[in-house]
Every structure is written in C-alpha cells, then in structure tokens.
Write a protein that holds these residues in place. Structure first.
Motif, PDB file in Angstrom:
ATOM      1  N   LEU A 366       1.247  -1.367  -0.252  1.00  0.00           N
ATOM      2  CA  LEU A 366      -0.125   0.203   0.034  1.00  0.00           C
ATOM      3  C   LEU A 366       1.040   1.417  -0.153  1.00  0.00           C
ATOM      4  O   LEU A 366       0.775   1.915  -0.554  1.00  0.00           O
ATOM      5  N   TRP A 371      -0.868   4.839  -1.102  1.00  0.00           N
ATOM      6  CA  TRP A 371      -1.409   4.531  -0.088  1.00  0.00           C
ATOM      7  C   TRP A 371      -0.709   6.025   1.476  1.00  0.00           C
ATOM      8  O   TRP A 371       0.191   4.909   1.754  1.00  0.00           O
ATOM      9  N   ARG A 372      -1.701   6.049   2.385  1.00  0.00           N
ATOM     10  CA  ARG A 372      -1.503   6.198   3.665  1.00  0.00           C
ATOM     11  C   ARG A 372      -1.891   5.534   4.537  1.00  0.00           C
ATOM     12  O   ARG A 372      -2.932   5.736   4.804  1.00  0.00           O
ATOM     13  N   PHE A 384      -6.056   2.627   6.619  1.00  0.00           N
ATOM     14  CA  PHE A 384      -5.069   3.391   5.496  1.00  0.00           C
ATOM     15  C   PHE A 384      -5.995   4.215   4.590  1.00  0.00           C
ATOM     16  O   PHE A 384      -7.479   4.006   4.352  1.00  0.00           O
ATOM     17  N   THR A 385      -5.898   5.230   3.579  1.00  0.00           N
ATOM     18  CA  THR A 385      -6.747   5.993   3.354  1.00  0.00           C
ATOM     19  C   THR A 385      -5.374   6.984   1.877  1.00  0.00           C
ATOM     20  O   THR A 385      -4.420   6.672   1.649  1.00  0.00           O
ATOM     21  N   ARG A 386      -5.709   7.934   1.127  1.00  0.00           N
ATOM     22  CA  ARG A 386      -5.054   8.772   0.099  1.00  0.00           C
ATOM     23  C   ARG A 386      -6.139   9.956   0.263  1.00  0.00           C
ATOM     24  O   ARG A 386      -7.516  10.192   0.583  1.00  0.00           O
ATOM     25  N   LEU A 389     -10.179  10.558  -1.068  1.00  0.00           N
ATOM     26  CA  LEU A 389     -10.724   9.136  -1.231  1.00  0.00           C
ATOM     27  C   LEU A 389     -12.388   9.195  -1.177  1.00  0.00           C
ATOM     28  O   LEU A 389     -12.470   9.819   0.537  1.00  0.00           O
ATOM     29  N   SER A 440      -5.513   0.363  -7.178  1.00  0.00           N
ATOM     30  CA  SER A 440      -4.697   0.957  -7.720  1.00  0.00           C
ATOM     31  C   SER A 440      -5.495   1.286  -8.652  1.00  0.00           C
ATOM     32  O   SER A 440      -5.043   3.295  -9.131  1.00  0.00           O
ATOM     33  N   THR A 443      -8.851   4.223  -8.315  1.00  0.00           N
ATOM     34  CA  THR A 443      -8.844   5.823  -7.827  1.00  0.00           C
ATOM     35  C   THR A 443      -7.891   6.260  -8.656  1.00  0.00           C
ATOM     36  O   THR A 443      -7.535   5.905 -10.150  1.00  0.00           O
TER      37      THR A 443
END
Length: 443
Positions: A366, A371-372, A384-386, A389, A440, A443
């Motif tokens: 990720l 991603w974070r 996790f997120t980005r 989102l 991926s 998004t």
C-alpha cells in the motif's frame, strides 16, 4: 473440503442479492407442508450458501475477524452434532468436559495464569466479557449476588476506551449497572488507553461517590488493532484494587507466537481474559473462551442447585452449569482441541505468524502504491486512505469488481478510512500484491 476451498478461492467474494429474492425463493420451494429428500435440500442449501454469502473463508476476504477454518475443526463440529453431548454436568459428558479442560489449561498456561485458574468455552467474546463483569461485581461487592445493585451504597463504574468492544455497553444494560456506568477513557496518538486520564477519572469518581471496580484493557481493538498498555494497567489496577480484565478476543492468539507474544506482556497479571478461538485460532463459530484466576469467585458468581440436576460431582472436577453463564451447552471445545492435535502448537505458530507477515506485506504494498497507513499495530490489521478518497464509493467499486472484501472505519473524529485485516492462513503475498494493483486502478 479441498475442492470447496479451491472453488471459493477462484469464485466471487461478494454476493449480489436482495432479501426479497431470497425470501421469494424460500417461499416458493419450502412451504414445509411436503417432506423433501434430505440430499436434495442439502444440495440446495449449499448452493444458496455458495451464491448468497460473503465468502469469509476466501483468501481475499480482508474483513472482520472471520477466519478460514481448519479441516480438523470442521470434522469436530460434525462429530459434536452426531453425538450431541450435553456439557452441563461432568458425569453426563466426562470425555467432552475433560477434553475442554485439557485444551483450556494449555492456553491458560500460555497466558501465564496459575494452574488453579478457571476457564470455560463460551458462545463468543460477548458472553466471556459478560462473565468477567459478573465475576468482578461478585468479588467487589459481596451483597451483589443475593441482593442486587440496590443494596450497594455507591454506583459501580467500569473503565475502558472508545476503542473497546461495544459488548460492554450491552453488558452494562443487562447486568443492571446501566450504560452510564461505562466510563470512556481517552486514548493516546496510537489509540491506546491513556493512563493519566484513567487515573483522573477513577479519582474523580471516587470523590463523587461512585464505586470504581473494573478496568478493561483491549489486546487488539476491532477498529485499528491497538493493544492497550497492559503492564501499566496491571500495576494501576493492583494499586487501586480494581479488577483487571483483558479483552483479547482476537489478539490473544498471539500469545503462542515467539515473534508476537511480547506485545501481550502483562496479560499474565489479569484477573480475567477473553479470547475467541473462532477468530485467530481459525475454527468455526462459535468458540469464545473465558479465563479467570479466582476460582472461588467464579463458583460464587454462577452457583446453582436444583433437584432435577445431579448432586455435585465429587473429585477434582467442575460441573459447568455451576461455573458459567450457560446451562445446557454444546461441546464447543472439540473444534480447537482437534485442530491443535492436527497442527500442533508449531503449526499454529506458523499460521499466526504467516498472517502477521501478510499484514506487513500489505502495509508495504500500500505504501509503495501511494496509500497512507493511519494505524500502528503489530497485528495484521491495516487502516489506510489517500487524499480525496470517498470510502463508500471506493468500496462499492471494489465489491462490484470482486477484488476483495474490506470495510470502512472511522478512527476518532476523522473521516472514514479503509480497514483491511488478514483473517485467512490461505492468504498469500501474490493475493495481496494483486489486490493492491487492482485497487490502484479504481482511484
């Protein structure tokens, strides 16, 4: 079973069906006025389960502690159904009761509990947590058992974080404590219980005329996999004469892993522990477990005598209906016993550590994909997120393309993020890398 596992792994994870479709199908075929051949019905039910169910045993199900299950544990459930032992008393089912005692003693020893600790299988973590509250009340307030809460001079209070399992809110209601008896303690930046806030709340409650009696530490929270500071909680509870309960429903299995058990340091001092075999020990539901280091208090909390039950069994044995919430009870423990016998402790360590490694693989994949990661835990649960989102929209696309099953979670007051937990010992590195690549593209 191997063919079923293979078929599930190659098939869809998420069903597309409405309640009306299923109800219409059942109404058209099963009016129960006409007997049907059992083989026909079994085949039809299996088809419904394959078609109309989120497949939690799928290697790309990254969900809510619903594991893939071992073959031995499936066989165990069939054996239990066939013999249908009743575990209320020892003399009715001596073999079943001793198999459970043997299995629980093994895990209790891993937790560091004394040899005379009492343990029992339960319907799940909620029942185990309920047992802990009842036993803690019995020990703290001698009048509670006979006269109830009305006889107490002050209102009892329980301390836990907002990350703790919400079964405690139900339990406070059911036991008559009232939901307002729950004190929500602050957490630190890693979502672990804040000792300073706990000490402040306990002191304020005592000054205000309340009666603090129990602190709950969580070893593997549902939302983010946080492990509360168990050694510090143990010392605090000892100094303040409070019952220390550790809800390790999921994370407790880590105690058998040389690589992970250090994260549960302090659990050996707990007054009581909850652990669910139907989570990280990979057996079918339902198989909760309750452990307590105070056998006399457990006996007082659940004592029962009636003319239609046999007299107390003599010897070094316990009749479960006098030491547990349940009365009549299924032989829950065989599924864990048989699975342990098949895989051995080393086999279970391998399964648990494999899933922990897959959690690290997921974090790495990720991060490389942009991603974070927003949680910190040694357990295989990744939040996790980005930027930008929209979790609900993303998950709808993820499900529609049958990429994986994940969920969304809100950590504190922040926006919802994605939550993925490795729950299957069949999940591979290639599964994870494929999922992250496919994600991926959404998004």
């Amino acid at each position: 079973m191997a063919k079923l596992e293979s078929d599930i792994a190659r098939g869809p994870i998420i069903p597309t069906v409405t309640a009306q479709e299923i109800r219409g199908y059942l109404a058209s075929r099963y009016d129960v006025r006409t007997p049907l051949a059992v083989d026909e019905v079994v085949a039809d039910v299996e088809r419904m389960l394959r078609t109309w169910q989120v497949h939690v045993t799928h290697p790309r199900y990254f969900g809510l502690f619903n594991p893939s299950v071992t073959l031995a544990s499936v066989v165990a459930d069939a054996l239990v159904a066939m013999y249908n032992p009743q575990l209320a008393t020892w003399r009715t089912s001596p073999a079943a009761n001793e198999i459970e005692r043997h299995t629980l003693a093994w895990l209790g020893g891993k937790f560091g509990l004394p040899a005379n600790a009492v343990a029992s299988f339960a319907s799940g973590g909620a029942e185990a947590n309920l047992s802990a509250v009842i036993v803690a009340l019995t020990r703290a307030f001698p009048d509670y058992g006979e006269h109830g809460l009305r006889r107490l001079s002050a209102s009892p209070t329980i301390y836990l974080t907002g990350e703790a399992h919400h079964s405690f809110n139900k339990i406070a209601h059911m036991t008559g404590l009232g939901r307002r008896a729950i004190r929500t303690v602050a957490t630190d930046g890693h979502r672990k219980l804040d000792l300073g806030d706990l000490a402040r709340r306990v002191a304020e409650d005592r000054k205000g005329g309340f009666a603090p009696f129990m602190v709950v530490g969580t070893a593997g929270t549902t939302a983010a996999g946080a492990i509360d500071p168990l050694p510090e909680l143990a010392r605090f509870c000892l100094s303040e004469r409070l019952w220390f309960h550790v809800d390790a429903a999921w994370g407790g299995a880590a105690i058998i892993s040389p690589a992970l058990r250090g994260h549960l340091t302090g659990i050996d001092t707990a007054d009581s522990i909850t652990c669910d075999a139907h989570k990280w020990f990979s057996v079918p539901m339902a198989a909760g477990m309750f452990f307590c280091r105070h056998p006399d208090t457990v006996g007082e909390a659940f004592r029962a005598e009636t003319s239609y039950m046999p007299e107390k069994t003599l010897g070094p044995v316990l009749d479960p209906y006098t030491t547990t919430v349940q009365w009549s009870r299924r032989f829950i423990g065989l599924k864990l016993f048989l699975s342990l016998a098949q895989h051995g402790e080393s086999g279970y360590v391998e399964m648990i550590e494999h899933q922990a490694r897959m959690g690290d693989v997921l974090r790495g994949a990720l991060t490389r994909a942009g991603w974070r990661i927003v949680n910190t835990t040694p357990l295989p649960l990744v939040c996790f997120t980005r930027d930008g989102l929209v979790t609900a929209k993303f998950l709808a696309a993820l499900y529609a393309r049958q990429i994986a099953w994940m969920s969304e979670v809100r950590l504190g007051d922040g926006a919802p993020v994605l939550r993925a937990c490795i729950t299957s010992f069949r999940t591979t590195e290639s599964d994870i890398e494929w999922v992250v690549r496919e994600m991926s593209r959404l998004t």
